[in-house]
Design an enzyme around this catalytic site. Structure first.
Site, PDB file in Angstrom:
ATOM      1  N   THR A   1       0.925  -1.221  -0.023  1.00  0.00           N
ATOM      2  CA  THR A   1       0.005  -0.007   0.125  1.00  0.00           C
ATOM      3  C   THR A   1       0.870   1.150  -0.148  1.00  0.00           C
ATOM      4  O   THR A   1       1.821   1.354   0.824  1.00  0.00           O
ATOM      5  CB  THR A   1      -0.981   0.028   1.454  1.00  0.00           C
ATOM      6  OG1 THR A   1      -1.850  -1.051   1.328  1.00  0.00           O
ATOM      7  CG2 THR A   1      -1.461   1.398   1.374  1.00  0.00           C
TER       8      THR A   1
ATOM      9  N   ARG B   1     -14.810  -6.314  -0.990  1.00  0.00           N
ATOM     10  CA  ARG B   1     -14.163  -5.834  -0.016  1.00  0.00           C
ATOM     11  C   ARG B   1     -13.600  -4.506   0.115  1.00  0.00           C
ATOM     12  O   ARG B   1     -12.961  -4.193  -0.779  1.00  0.00           O
ATOM     13  CB  ARG B   1     -13.247  -7.002   0.407  1.00  0.00           C
ATOM     14  CG  ARG B   1     -12.405  -6.759   1.827  1.00  0.00           C
ATOM     15  CD  ARG B   1     -10.962  -6.028   1.616  1.00  0.00           C
ATOM     16  NE  ARG B   1     -10.222  -5.915   2.747  1.00  0.00           N
ATOM     17  CZ  ARG B   1      -9.086  -5.442   2.765  1.00  0.00           C
ATOM     18  NH1 ARG B   1      -8.630  -4.766   1.769  1.00  0.00           N
ATOM     19  NH2 ARG B   1      -8.395  -5.406   3.917  1.00  0.00           N
TER      20      ARG B   1
ATOM     21  N   GLY C   1     -10.950  -1.961   2.648  1.00  0.00           N
ATOM     22  CA  GLY C   1     -10.162  -1.975   3.640  1.00  0.00           C
ATOM     23  C   GLY C   1     -10.112  -0.633   4.470  1.00  0.00           C
ATOM     24  O   GLY C   1     -10.956   0.142   4.116  1.00  0.00           O
TER      25      GLY C   1
ATOM     26  N   THR D   1      -0.716   0.810   6.631  1.00  0.00           N
ATOM     27  CA  THR D   1      -0.893  -0.449   5.682  1.00  0.00           C
ATOM     28  C   THR D   1      -0.481  -1.281   6.608  1.00  0.00           C
ATOM     29  O   THR D   1       0.122  -1.490   7.738  1.00  0.00           O
ATOM     30  CB  THR D   1       0.397  -0.070   4.584  1.00  0.00           C
ATOM     31  OG1 THR D   1       0.629  -1.600   3.810  1.00  0.00           O
ATOM     32  CG2 THR D   1       1.893  -0.212   5.492  1.00  0.00           C
TER      33      THR D   1
ATOM     34  N   GLY E   1      -6.044  -4.634   6.878  1.00  0.00           N
ATOM     35  CA  GLY E   1      -7.107  -3.389   6.950  1.00  0.00           C
ATOM     36  C   GLY E   1      -8.294  -3.698   8.033  1.00  0.00           C
ATOM     37  O   GLY E   1      -8.744  -2.616   8.561  1.00  0.00           O
TER      38      GLY E   1
END
Length: 286
Positions: free
Chosen positions: A142, A170, A172, A193, A196
């Protein structure tokens, strides 16, 4: 982005520029090179936060927007809302004239291989790890940026592809203000990061803010306490953060954290991957 800040640019401009550039790099789990969901498609999340007035914009589950972080900023600055998802987010991007792309343009061979491995093992995997059970040694792709500008304003931006083999739809922590992305001039700006779901359940960004504003904690202590909450909830990861005084904090409780930072006086840009005492608050939380 550093040069932009040194020239008097805004923190919002700096973090959005940095993250947009990182979205174009296939080495990270954002934009080009993002991980793939169970159906082999990219579903991208991004958010930006402005500390001056808690302005924020976020998008989730987009696959046809050339730059998710540009759309997130447009949500903040050009819409009456905070968070758009999937088809609605992409319709807004078209309406605002942002560049659109084919979802295949985000896919690289490595991510196809990782998806195949995750399916074989029946796992939903973090980036740079073949099995979620190996999370303590994981690295995370991320991308995020935080900044404080010459006017003392803070900003944060985050962009991600999420988890390999995740269920379609999904979302996060990246797109959740007060979880994976947060900025308030009275405390800090941060970008997270990691796992999540655990960062959402820990309300990570708001937890750090609250510990600083009402608990009197330093940025480092507040981040460490919030990461401890994440760990207790079964998660692993880290964050990059900066407080209202310009103090930088880069803590993590995983094996590594890819990170870079520069001081306000225009010093050299420094980088680190593993635990390194030269990196501000970079040691893994014990």
């Amino acid at each position: 982005a550093v040069a932009l800040l040194q020239a008097g640019g805004s923190a919002v401009d700096a973090v959005s520029l940095a993250v947009e550039r990182l979205e174009q790099c296939p080495l990270f789990n954002a934009g080009v090179g993002a991980v793939l969901n169970r159906d082999g498609l990219p579903e991208l999340d991004a958010a930006i936060a402005r500390g001056e007035d808690r302005g924020t914009g976020a998008v989730a589950g987009v696959s046809r927007v050339g730059s998710p972080i540009r759309l997130a900023r447009a949500v903040m600055e050009r819409s009456p809302h905070v968070l758009f998802s999937a088809d609605g987010a992409e319709a807004l991007a078209r309406q605002l004239g942002l560049p659109m792309v084919d979802p295949q343009s985000f896919i690289i061979p490595l991510r196809l291989e990782q998806l195949a491995a995750a399916k074989r093992s029946g796992s939903i995997a973090l980036d740079h790890v073949d099995d979620a059970s190996a999370a303590p040694d994981a690295a995370f792709g991320t991308v995020g940026a935080v900044a404080r500008d010459s006017r003392g304003h803070l900003a944060a931006a985050t962009s991600t592809g999420g988890l390999t083999n995740k269920l379609p739809g999904r979302i996060g922590d990246t797109a959740v203000f007060g979880a994976g992305t947060f900025a308030d001039d009275g405390s800090c700006a941060l970008s997270c990061t990691g796992t999540g779901e655990s960062f959402i359940r820990a309300a990570f960004g708001q937890a750090v803010h609250g510990r600083m504003r009402w608990g009197g904690m330093s940025l480092a202590d507040a981040c460490q306490a919030a990461l401890d909450d994440v760990r207790k909830l079964g998660g692993t990861g880290g964050c990059i953060a900066i407080d209202r005084d310009g103090t930088i904090c880069l803590p993590f409780n995983s094996g590594v954290l890819f990170r870079a930072w520069s001081s306000a006086d225009g010093g050299a840009i420094r980088t680190a991957v593993w635990s390194d005492s030269a990196s501000p608050q970079s040691a893994p939380i014990p």
